[in-house]
Design a protein around this motif. Structure first.
Motif, PDB file in Angstrom:
ATOM      1  N   VAL A  70       0.842  -1.198   0.000  1.00  0.00           N
ATOM      2  CA  VAL A  70       0.000   0.000   0.000  1.00  0.00           C
ATOM      3  C   VAL A  70       0.880   1.252   0.000  1.00  0.00           C
ATOM      4  O   VAL A  70       2.095   1.186   0.257  1.00  0.00           O
ATOM      5  CB  VAL A  70      -0.933   0.022   1.228  1.00  0.00           C
ATOM      6  CG1 VAL A  70      -1.853  -1.175   1.227  1.00  0.00           C
ATOM      7  CG2 VAL A  70      -0.126   0.094   2.528  1.00  0.00           C
ATOM      8  N   ARG A  71       0.213   2.404  -0.264  1.00  0.00           N
ATOM      9  CA  ARG A  71       0.892   3.710  -0.197  1.00  0.00           C
ATOM     10  C   ARG A  71       0.207   4.531   0.893  1.00  0.00           C
ATOM     11  O   ARG A  71      -1.026   4.686   0.883  1.00  0.00           O
ATOM     12  CB  ARG A  71       0.798   4.435  -1.533  1.00  0.00           C
ATOM     13  CG  ARG A  71       1.595   5.730  -1.573  1.00  0.00           C
ATOM     14  CD  ARG A  71       1.315   6.492  -2.846  1.00  0.00           C
ATOM     15  NE  ARG A  71       2.319   7.511  -3.075  1.00  0.00           N
ATOM     16  CZ  ARG A  71       2.138   8.561  -3.880  1.00  0.00           C
ATOM     17  NH1 ARG A  71       0.987   8.720  -4.518  1.00  0.00           N
ATOM     18  NH2 ARG A  71       3.109   9.440  -4.050  1.00  0.00           N
ATOM     19  N   MET A  72       1.010   5.040   1.828  1.00  0.00           N
ATOM     20  CA  MET A  72       0.468   5.827   2.931  1.00  0.00           C
ATOM     21  C   MET A  72       0.828   7.304   2.765  1.00  0.00           C
ATOM     22  O   MET A  72       1.959   7.635   2.377  1.00  0.00           O
ATOM     23  CB  MET A  72       1.034   5.341   4.274  1.00  0.00           C
ATOM     24  CG  MET A  72       0.566   3.971   4.698  1.00  0.00           C
ATOM     25  SD  MET A  72       1.281   3.548   6.313  1.00  0.00           S
ATOM     26  CE  MET A  72       0.444   2.003   6.652  1.00  0.00           C
ATOM     27  N   GLU A  73      -0.146   8.163   3.073  1.00  0.00           N
ATOM     28  CA  GLU A  73       0.111   9.598   3.182  1.00  0.00           C
ATOM     29  C   GLU A  73      -0.028   9.960   4.660  1.00  0.00           C
ATOM     30  O   GLU A  73      -1.084   9.720   5.266  1.00  0.00           O
ATOM     31  CB  GLU A  73      -0.870  10.408   2.348  1.00  0.00           C
ATOM     32  CG  GLU A  73      -0.572  11.893   2.378  1.00  0.00           C
ATOM     33  CD  GLU A  73      -1.575  12.716   1.578  1.00  0.00           C
ATOM     34  OE1 GLU A  73      -1.356  13.931   1.437  1.00  0.00           O
ATOM     35  OE2 GLU A  73      -2.574  12.124   1.113  1.00  0.00           O
ATOM     36  N   VAL A  74       1.048  10.514   5.252  1.00  0.00           N
ATOM     37  CA  VAL A  74       1.077  10.769   6.689  1.00  0.00           C
ATOM     38  C   VAL A  74       1.486  12.219   6.947  1.00  0.00           C
ATOM     39  O   VAL A  74       2.047  12.898   6.077  1.00  0.00           O
ATOM     40  CB  VAL A  74       2.051   9.813   7.401  1.00  0.00           C
ATOM     41  CG1 VAL A  74       1.607   8.373   7.269  1.00  0.00           C
ATOM     42  CG2 VAL A  74       3.470   9.979   6.853  1.00  0.00           C
ATOM     43  N   LYS A  75       1.202  12.683   8.186  1.00  0.00           N
ATOM     44  CA  LYS A  75       1.610  14.022   8.606  1.00  0.00           C
ATOM     45  C   LYS A  75       2.082  13.966  10.053  1.00  0.00           C
ATOM     46  O   LYS A  75       1.750  13.034  10.799  1.00  0.00           O
ATOM     47  CB  LYS A  75       0.477  15.012   8.463  1.00  0.00           C
ATOM     48  CG  LYS A  75      -0.702  14.756   9.399  1.00  0.00           C
ATOM     49  CD  LYS A  75      -1.789  15.794   9.209  1.00  0.00           C
ATOM     50  CE  LYS A  75      -2.958  15.555  10.162  1.00  0.00           C
ATOM     51  NZ  LYS A  75      -3.992  16.592  10.038  1.00  0.00           N
ATOM     52  N   GLY A  76       2.832  14.974  10.427  1.00  0.00           N
ATOM     53  CA  GLY A  76       3.343  15.044  11.785  1.00  0.00           C
ATOM     54  C   GLY A  76       4.474  16.022  11.873  1.00  0.00           C
ATOM     55  O   GLY A  76       4.858  16.685  10.889  1.00  0.00           O
ATOM     56  N   ASP A  87       8.919   1.351  10.303  1.00  0.00           N
ATOM     57  CA  ASP A  87       8.021   1.764  11.377  1.00  0.00           C
ATOM     58  C   ASP A  87       6.600   2.004  10.883  1.00  0.00           C
ATOM     59  O   ASP A  87       5.681   2.217  11.679  1.00  0.00           O
ATOM     60  CB  ASP A  87       8.538   3.041  12.043  1.00  0.00           C
ATOM     61  CG  ASP A  87       9.843   2.809  12.802  1.00  0.00           C
ATOM     62  OD1 ASP A  87      10.088   1.639  13.183  1.00  0.00           O
ATOM     63  OD2 ASP A  87      10.605   3.761  12.991  1.00  0.00           O
ATOM     64  N   TYR A  88       6.412   1.956   9.574  1.00  0.00           N
ATOM     65  CA  TYR A  88       5.090   2.166   8.988  1.00  0.00           C
ATOM     66  C   TYR A  88       4.550   0.798   8.562  1.00  0.00           C
ATOM     67  O   TYR A  88       5.134   0.114   7.720  1.00  0.00           O
ATOM     68  CB  TYR A  88       5.173   3.097   7.787  1.00  0.00           C
ATOM     69  CG  TYR A  88       5.692   4.475   8.143  1.00  0.00           C
ATOM     70  CD1 TYR A  88       4.817   5.503   8.447  1.00  0.00           C
ATOM     71  CD2 TYR A  88       7.071   4.725   8.192  1.00  0.00           C
ATOM     72  CE1 TYR A  88       5.301   6.781   8.791  1.00  0.00           C
ATOM     73  CE2 TYR A  88       7.546   5.977   8.523  1.00  0.00           C
ATOM     74  CZ  TYR A  88       6.660   7.001   8.830  1.00  0.00           C
ATOM     75  OH  TYR A  88       7.135   8.239   9.168  1.00  0.00           O
ATOM     76  N   GLU A 109      -0.272   0.800  11.543  1.00  0.00           N
ATOM     77  CA  GLU A 109       0.520   1.142  12.727  1.00  0.00           C
ATOM     78  C   GLU A 109       1.581   2.122  12.282  1.00  0.00           C
ATOM     79  O   GLU A 109       2.338   1.853  11.336  1.00  0.00           O
ATOM     80  CB  GLU A 109       1.158  -0.106  13.334  1.00  0.00           C
ATOM     81  CG  GLU A 109       1.982   0.194  14.574  1.00  0.00           C
ATOM     82  CD  GLU A 109       2.628  -1.063  15.152  1.00  0.00           C
ATOM     83  OE1 GLU A 109       3.755  -0.961  15.672  1.00  0.00           O
ATOM     84  OE2 GLU A 109       2.006  -2.143  15.072  1.00  0.00           O
ATOM     85  N   LEU A 110       1.655   3.304  12.998  1.00  0.00           N
ATOM     86  CA  LEU A 110       2.573   4.372  12.618  1.00  0.00           C
ATOM     87  C   LEU A 110       3.461   4.737  13.790  1.00  0.00           C
ATOM     88  O   LEU A 110       3.140   4.437  14.952  1.00  0.00           O
ATOM     89  CB  LEU A 110       1.772   5.605  12.166  1.00  0.00           C
ATOM     90  CG  LEU A 110       0.783   5.386  11.013  1.00  0.00           C
ATOM     91  CD1 LEU A 110      -0.021   6.660  10.772  1.00  0.00           C
ATOM     92  CD2 LEU A 110       1.507   4.975   9.753  1.00  0.00           C
ATOM     93  N   LEU A 116      -2.207   9.299  10.091  1.00  0.00           N
ATOM     94  CA  LEU A 116      -2.480   8.833   8.729  1.00  0.00           C
ATOM     95  C   LEU A 116      -3.484   9.768   8.069  1.00  0.00           C
ATOM     96  O   LEU A 116      -4.568  10.020   8.610  1.00  0.00           O
ATOM     97  CB  LEU A 116      -3.044   7.408   8.763  1.00  0.00           C
ATOM     98  CG  LEU A 116      -3.385   6.808   7.397  1.00  0.00           C
ATOM     99  CD1 LEU A 116      -2.105   6.523   6.620  1.00  0.00           C
ATOM    100  CD2 LEU A 116      -4.211   5.537   7.570  1.00  0.00           C
ATOM    101  N   ILE A 117      -3.110  10.271   6.918  1.00  0.00           N
ATOM    102  CA  ILE A 117      -4.042  11.062   6.125  1.00  0.00           C
ATOM    103  C   ILE A 117      -4.869  10.137   5.230  1.00  0.00           C
ATOM    104  O   ILE A 117      -6.092  10.219   5.186  1.00  0.00           O
ATOM    105  CB  ILE A 117      -3.285  12.113   5.292  1.00  0.00           C
ATOM    106  CG1 ILE A 117      -2.533  13.075   6.211  1.00  0.00           C
ATOM    107  CG2 ILE A 117      -4.246  12.849   4.377  1.00  0.00           C
ATOM    108  CD1 ILE A 117      -1.681  14.069   5.455  1.00  0.00           C
TER     109      ILE A 117
END
Length: 456
Positions: A70-76, A87-88, A109-110, A116-117
């Motif tokens: 999968v492809r994750m879009e994250v922020k922080g 870690d993702y 799990e992040l 997670l966006i």
């Protein structure tokens, strides 16, 4: 120097340098770090592998997981958005699921502080099927040829020679074989305990990708031998028995031998001659003795290295049989046959054997045959083939029996006495007259030589 100080560009550069120094002094002296608590731009994490949990691998097989990443879009905050992509995590929970095809949501799990966006995809399709296991024999095939002068033996699989193959239930019926390949190209000696990887194949000879083989490889011995050939033993007799005894049979504890040698030598040999000395008779009905075997000239080795011979001897005598009919073979349709010697197609023969065998022996138990194949018009001396019942031999093994016949083209007059045809069933001509056996020079041929038609 004064000119530089008054130059406009020099003044600008100097001002910039002092500005940088002042900024550094303010920040470094105060110990104030660069602010890492501010939010960073959203980041994309690609190719996150989906981890499967709660799946019973002993009972089921999982395939057709679409997609597998999968492809994750994250922020922080900058400090939380670690570059350690392990870690993702994306997870698929299959606990308590049985056979079937399912579309299921993914969990994630992040790292702490990361949100997670979006996750693409957030649901996946998966197929679960029950496993079946079948025990299969292992087949070992070879490719290539060993070194010159050597021959490949049959590969030997260690252990039971079988493995367990586990497949989806729908594919088990297509399982055809489990095979491993050994490359023997240029080998000069036997290979022991070579580990060979195994592959399962279907009915069309294609590898079965979903097959799990246990064990996945086996140890194989690959024999590399010198060229050899199995040939039968040919018994030849020598020596004499005491008066009043007859040889009723000869036995060996093996029927043939194995000869090792060159390709040319092996192609030129069809039997191994073994001379049996009947004078070693010790007075018992069965005399046993051992003979060491040596390879013929030009051969490297013979197996076995010795053979046990058993002579079967019984008290007996000799008997003369008169009026034994002679049968002609291959007379053809182009010639008439006339008997010259004897004038009647019957011969006499003296044989030896046990008293019991001689008592039951009659002329009709002996077969005398003359073969006219490949003979043209004219007078010919034809050897007689003798076939005797078991336990009976010719009194004189060196005796060569022949007959003289004249072949004339049908319809032409012949010089001999007219021939009265005999019963067509036995294929023999029946003129009157008696035959006389003739002695061959250099006696000592065995009964087998006479039987096979050798002699003049």
């Amino acid at each position: 120097m004064d000119k530089w100080l008054t130059h406009n560009n020099f003044a600008k550069v100097l001002a910039l340098v002092f500005s940088i120094i002042l900024w550094a002094m303010v920040h470094l002296d105060s110990g104030t770090p660069v602010d890492s608590t501010t939010l960073a731009q959203p980041r994309f994490i690609d190719n996150v592998k989906i981890e499967v949990t709660g799946f019973d691998e002993d009972k089921y097989i999982l395939y057709d997981l679409e997609p597998s990443t999968v492809r994750m879009e994250v922020k922080g905050k900058r400090i939380d958005l670690t570059t350690n992509f392990s870690d993702y995590k994306a997870r698929l929970d299959l606990e308590n699921l049985g056979p079937g095809t399912f579309t299921l949501p993914l969990t994630h799990e992040l790292p702490p502080g990361v949100e997670l966006i979006s996750m693409d995809p957030s649901i996946v399709k998966v197929t679960i099927e029950a496993k079946e296991t079948r025990s299969m024999p292992v087949t070992i095939v070879t490719k290539g040829e060993p070194a010159d002068g050597l021959v490949l033996g049959t590969p030997i699989v260690s252990g039971s020679g079988t493995v367990d193959v586990t497949l989806p239930a729908s594919e088990v019926k297509e399982l055809s074989k489990v095979e491993g390949t050994v490359d023997v190209t240029g080998l000069k000696e036997t290979v022991k305990g070579k580990s060979v990887k195994l592959t399962a194949y279907d009915m069309q000879g294609k590898p079965m990708e979903n097959a799990k083989i246990s064990p996945s490889s086996v140890d194989v011995d690959v024999p590399i031998n010198k060229l050899y050939k199995n040939v039968p033993i040919e018994i030849r007799k020598s020596g004499q028995l005491p008066t009043g005894y007859v040889l009723t049979g000869v036995e060996t504890d093996v029927e043939g031998v194995v000869l090792y040698g060159s390709k040319e030598g092996l192609e030129g040999i069809s039997s191994y001659p073994l001379t049996v000395d009947v004078s070693r008779f010790d007075g018992s009905p069965e005399t046993k003795y051992s003979v060491d075997l040596t390879p013929p000239e030009g051969f490297e080795k013979i197996e076995p290295s010795s053979v046990t011979i058993t002579l079967h001897v019984m008290p007996g005598g000799q008997k003369q049989l008169d009026g034994i009919p002679v049968t002609l073979k291959n007379t053809g349709s182009l010639y008439d046959v006339k008997w010259i010697r004897p004038t009647e197609p019957k011969l006499s023969l003296t044989v030896v054997g046990s008293n019991e065998a001689l008592e039951a022996l009659q002329p009709e138990n002996v077969q005398l045959t003359a073969d006219l194949a490949h003979l043209g018009a004219g007078t010919h001396t034809v050897p007689i083939e003798v076939q005797l019942p078991e336990g009976v031999e010719m009194a004189d093994p060196g005796l060569s029996m022949t007959v003289d016949v004249e072949l004339t083209e049908k319809g032409n007059p012949a010089s001999g006495v007219p021939v009265e045809p005999s019963d067509p069933a036995d294929g023999a001509q029946s003129p009157d007259g008696n035959g006389t056996p003739s002695r061959q020079e250099g006696g000592g041929n065995s009964t087998e030589d006479v039987t096979s038609g050798n002699g003049t």
